[in-house]
Design a protein around this motif. Sequence first.
Motif, PDB file in Angstrom:
ATOM      1  N   VAL A   1       0.860  -1.181   0.000  1.00  0.00           N
ATOM      2  CA  VAL A   1       0.000   0.000   0.000  1.00  0.00           C
ATOM      3  C   VAL A   1       0.897   1.231   0.000  1.00  0.00           C
ATOM      4  N   SER A   2       0.972   1.888  -1.136  1.00  0.00           N
ATOM      5  CA  SER A   2       1.892   3.016  -1.288  1.00  0.00           C
ATOM      6  C   SER A   2       1.352   3.942  -2.366  1.00  0.00           C
ATOM      7  N   GLY A   3       2.095   5.000  -2.645  1.00  0.00           N
ATOM      8  CA  GLY A   3       1.651   5.987  -3.610  1.00  0.00           C
ATOM      9  C   GLY A   3       1.358   5.384  -4.971  1.00  0.00           C
ATOM     10  N   ALA A   4       0.253   5.808  -5.562  1.00  0.00           N
ATOM     11  CA  ALA A   4      -0.130   5.272  -6.868  1.00  0.00           C
ATOM     12  C   ALA A   4       0.947   5.527  -7.914  1.00  0.00           C
ATOM     13  N   GLN A   5       1.715   6.610  -7.735  1.00  0.00           N
ATOM     14  CA  GLN A   5       2.748   6.954  -8.713  1.00  0.00           C
ATOM     15  C   GLN A   5       3.905   5.962  -8.716  1.00  0.00           C
ATOM     16  N   PHE A   6       3.999   5.119  -7.679  1.00  0.00           N
ATOM     17  CA  PHE A   6       5.095   4.148  -7.594  1.00  0.00           C
ATOM     18  C   PHE A   6       4.681   2.747  -8.047  1.00  0.00           C
ATOM     19  N   THR A   7       3.492   2.614  -8.621  1.00  0.00           N
ATOM     20  CA  THR A   7       2.919   1.292  -8.889  1.00  0.00           C
ATOM     21  C   THR A   7       3.861   0.368  -9.646  1.00  0.00           C
ATOM     22  N   ASP A   8       4.447   0.833 -10.706  1.00  0.00           N
ATOM     23  CA  ASP A   8       5.303  -0.027 -11.528  1.00  0.00           C
ATOM     24  C   ASP A   8       6.704   0.558 -11.646  1.00  0.00           C
ATOM     25  N   SER A   9       7.133   1.286 -10.621  1.00  0.00           N
ATOM     26  CA  SER A   9       8.450   1.916 -10.685  1.00  0.00           C
ATOM     27  C   SER A   9       9.549   0.862 -10.671  1.00  0.00           C
TER      28      SER A   9
ATOM     29  N   GLY B   1       3.598  -8.787  -4.018  1.00  0.00           N
ATOM     30  CA  GLY B   1       2.280  -8.594  -3.430  1.00  0.00           C
ATOM     31  C   GLY B   1       1.370  -7.840  -4.384  1.00  0.00           C
ATOM     32  N   ARG B   2       0.108  -7.748  -4.037  1.00  0.00           N
ATOM     33  CA  ARG B   2      -0.840  -6.951  -4.815  1.00  0.00           C
ATOM     34  C   ARG B   2      -0.594  -5.481  -4.502  1.00  0.00           C
ATOM     35  N   TYR B   3      -0.329  -4.691  -5.534  1.00  0.00           N
ATOM     36  CA  TYR B   3      -0.033  -3.275  -5.303  1.00  0.00           C
ATOM     37  C   TYR B   3      -1.340  -2.491  -5.202  1.00  0.00           C
ATOM     38  N   VAL B   4      -1.469  -1.752  -4.102  1.00  0.00           N
ATOM     39  CA  VAL B   4      -2.644  -0.918  -3.872  1.00  0.00           C
ATOM     40  C   VAL B   4      -2.177   0.533  -3.869  1.00  0.00           C
ATOM     41  N   GLY B   5      -2.426   1.239  -4.952  1.00  0.00           N
ATOM     42  CA  GLY B   5      -1.992   2.624  -5.053  1.00  0.00           C
ATOM     43  C   GLY B   5      -2.929   3.561  -4.315  1.00  0.00           C
ATOM     44  N   VAL B   6      -2.360   4.459  -3.514  1.00  0.00           N
ATOM     45  CA  VAL B   6      -3.171   5.406  -2.743  1.00  0.00           C
ATOM     46  C   VAL B   6      -2.760   6.831  -3.100  1.00  0.00           C
ATOM     47  N   TYR B   7      -3.626   7.776  -2.716  1.00  0.00           N
ATOM     48  CA  TYR B   7      -3.453   9.158  -3.150  1.00  0.00           C
ATOM     49  C   TYR B   7      -3.358  10.161  -2.004  1.00  0.00           C
ATOM     50  N   ALA B   8      -3.715   9.759  -0.792  1.00  0.00           N
ATOM     51  CA  ALA B   8      -3.717  10.685   0.335  1.00  0.00           C
ATOM     52  C   ALA B   8      -3.583   9.897   1.625  1.00  0.00           C
ATOM     53  N   ILE B   9      -3.353  10.614   2.719  1.00  0.00           N
ATOM     54  CA  ILE B   9      -3.069   9.965   3.989  1.00  0.00           C
ATOM     55  C   ILE B   9      -4.270   9.166   4.507  1.00  0.00           C
ATOM     56  N   GLY B  10      -5.484   9.674   4.289  1.00  0.00           N
ATOM     57  CA  GLY B  10      -6.673   8.933   4.698  1.00  0.00           C
ATOM     58  C   GLY B  10      -6.860   7.671   3.884  1.00  0.00           C
ATOM     59  N   ASP B  11      -6.550   7.756   2.608  1.00  0.00           N
ATOM     60  CA  ASP B  11      -6.604   6.605   1.716  1.00  0.00           C
ATOM     61  C   ASP B  11      -5.645   5.518   2.200  1.00  0.00           C
ATOM     62  N   LEU B  12      -4.440   5.933   2.575  1.00  0.00           N
ATOM     63  CA  LEU B  12      -3.446   4.991   3.088  1.00  0.00           C
ATOM     64  C   LEU B  12      -3.952   4.301   4.347  1.00  0.00           C
ATOM     65  N   ALA B  13      -4.482   5.081   5.296  1.00  0.00           N
ATOM     66  CA  ALA B  13      -4.969   4.505   6.550  1.00  0.00           C
ATOM     67  C   ALA B  13      -6.086   3.498   6.299  1.00  0.00           C
ATOM     68  N   ALA B  14      -7.019   3.851   5.421  1.00  0.00           N
ATOM     69  CA  ALA B  14      -8.153   2.968   5.155  1.00  0.00           C
ATOM     70  C   ALA B  14      -7.710   1.662   4.515  1.00  0.00           C
ATOM     71  N   ARG B  15      -6.789   1.736   3.561  1.00  0.00           N
ATOM     72  CA  ARG B  15      -6.346   0.518   2.866  1.00  0.00           C
ATOM     73  C   ARG B  15      -5.535  -0.385   3.791  1.00  0.00           C
ATOM     74  N   VAL B  16      -4.731   0.211   4.668  1.00  0.00           N
ATOM     75  CA  VAL B  16      -3.980  -0.591   5.634  1.00  0.00           C
ATOM     76  C   VAL B  16      -4.935  -1.295   6.586  1.00  0.00           C
ATOM     77  N   ARG B  17      -5.918  -0.574   7.088  1.00  0.00           N
ATOM     78  CA  ARG B  17      -6.892  -1.180   8.001  1.00  0.00           C
ATOM     79  C   ARG B  17      -7.602  -2.353   7.339  1.00  0.00           C
ATOM     80  N   THR B  18      -8.000  -2.176   6.092  1.00  0.00           N
ATOM     81  CA  THR B  18      -8.696  -3.244   5.378  1.00  0.00           C
ATOM     82  C   THR B  18      -7.821  -4.483   5.241  1.00  0.00           C
ATOM     83  N   ALA B  19      -6.553  -4.278   4.891  1.00  0.00           N
ATOM     84  CA  ALA B  19      -5.647  -5.413   4.698  1.00  0.00           C
ATOM     85  C   ALA B  19      -5.478  -6.216   5.980  1.00  0.00           C
ATOM     86  N   VAL B  20      -5.353  -5.529   7.111  1.00  0.00           N
ATOM     87  CA  VAL B  20      -5.161  -6.228   8.380  1.00  0.00           C
ATOM     88  C   VAL B  20      -6.446  -6.937   8.804  1.00  0.00           C
ATOM     89  N   VAL B  21      -7.579  -6.267   8.666  1.00  0.00           N
ATOM     90  CA  VAL B  21      -8.861  -6.880   9.031  1.00  0.00           C
ATOM     91  C   VAL B  21      -9.129  -8.127   8.195  1.00  0.00           C
TER      92      VAL B  21
END
Length: 378
Positions: free
Chosen positions: A155-163, A173-193
């Motif tokens: 779970v990292s910046g969308a701009q780094f998807t295929d860097s 792993g499955r790359y999950v591109g995010v765009y803001a700090i709230g997006d990052l928090a939500a995606r991390v929470r989902t992955a752990v849950v």
Amino acid sequence: MTLPTPDTALPHLSDVVPAVLTAMGATGFESRISLPTNISGACVLLIDGLGAELLDTYAADAPVLAGLRGQTLSVGFPSTTAAGLAAVGTGHHSGEHGMVGYTFRLPGTGVMNALSWRPHPSGDDLRATAEPERVQPMATTFERATSSGIAVSVVSGAQFTDSGLTRAVLRGGRYVGVYAIGDLAARVRTAVVDGGFCYGYHADLDLVGHLHGPGSEAWRLQLRQVDRLVESVVEGLPPGGLLAVVADHGMVTTAPADAVDVDADPLLLESVQAIGGEARARHVYVEAGARDDVLAAWRTTLADRAWVVSRDEAIAAGWFGPRVAEEIRPRIGDVVAAARGSSSMVRRTVEPLESSLIGHHGSLTTAEQHVPLLLAYG
């Protein structure tokens, strides 16, 4: 000259992911950090530039982070993002994963920037000619975890998807591109849950530190945002969930009076073919037979501003870890310079942007080497 050596009494950044995966039941990893073994979902969240000494100094701005303060980790040399992310992604030190600098000379390619995967200081994308999977061919911790049956996400910046760097050290792993700090928090929470393992990355604290200096008002306000990010993830941890917060390096404020402009000093450029690294950690690649002369020139010119050693001396001192693979040795400079105190080795002609920055990292001081390991459980 007494050389600094890595603090082998501390766990290394490369030890974190294997320990977390072992706690989740994955096999085939060596765990050097003791964790509970009933972990059902976990995230290793890397906050770029969150040095342990900085966190301890500004704990009042980050009460959640400070409340989780536990062990200290060593990141190894160079203390820079490419090497730190590679340590997390491969479970190895720089002498094995090969990301030996922000920039370094890759045989057959020339000096390349490991973050942009382009020639340094400029040039076209190198992913087709310096294939990331060939530059760093070892299986990543994420690939190995996937083979063990664990669902892995990055779970990292969308701009780094295929860097290039993502493909080299964070693949698997499955790359999950995010765009803001709230997006990052939500995606991390989902992955752990969901019961998987995720690696998360947040870059902005490092950026603000470079621009305004670590400990500046802007940096402290950004640290507060990071604290809220971590609090948001901790609030959502399920029973059996784990959040491990780490960093890739710390940072120091450099002093203009202690800056040496390499590009402006003919003695530092004589018999030099190429220069890599960054302002606090330089690789110097020399003409055949010129190593001793270049080593002497850099030692004399930099004096007490830097530790200046040969490649063999740096390897013997353990700067690049306990083992340096034979194919990695040519990436290390014939001469290696690591800044001391608040000094820097800038290149105002070749690297005008980097040379204008206030905060830097890369060297062997504890302010750059030590990062926190912060653990929270659901």
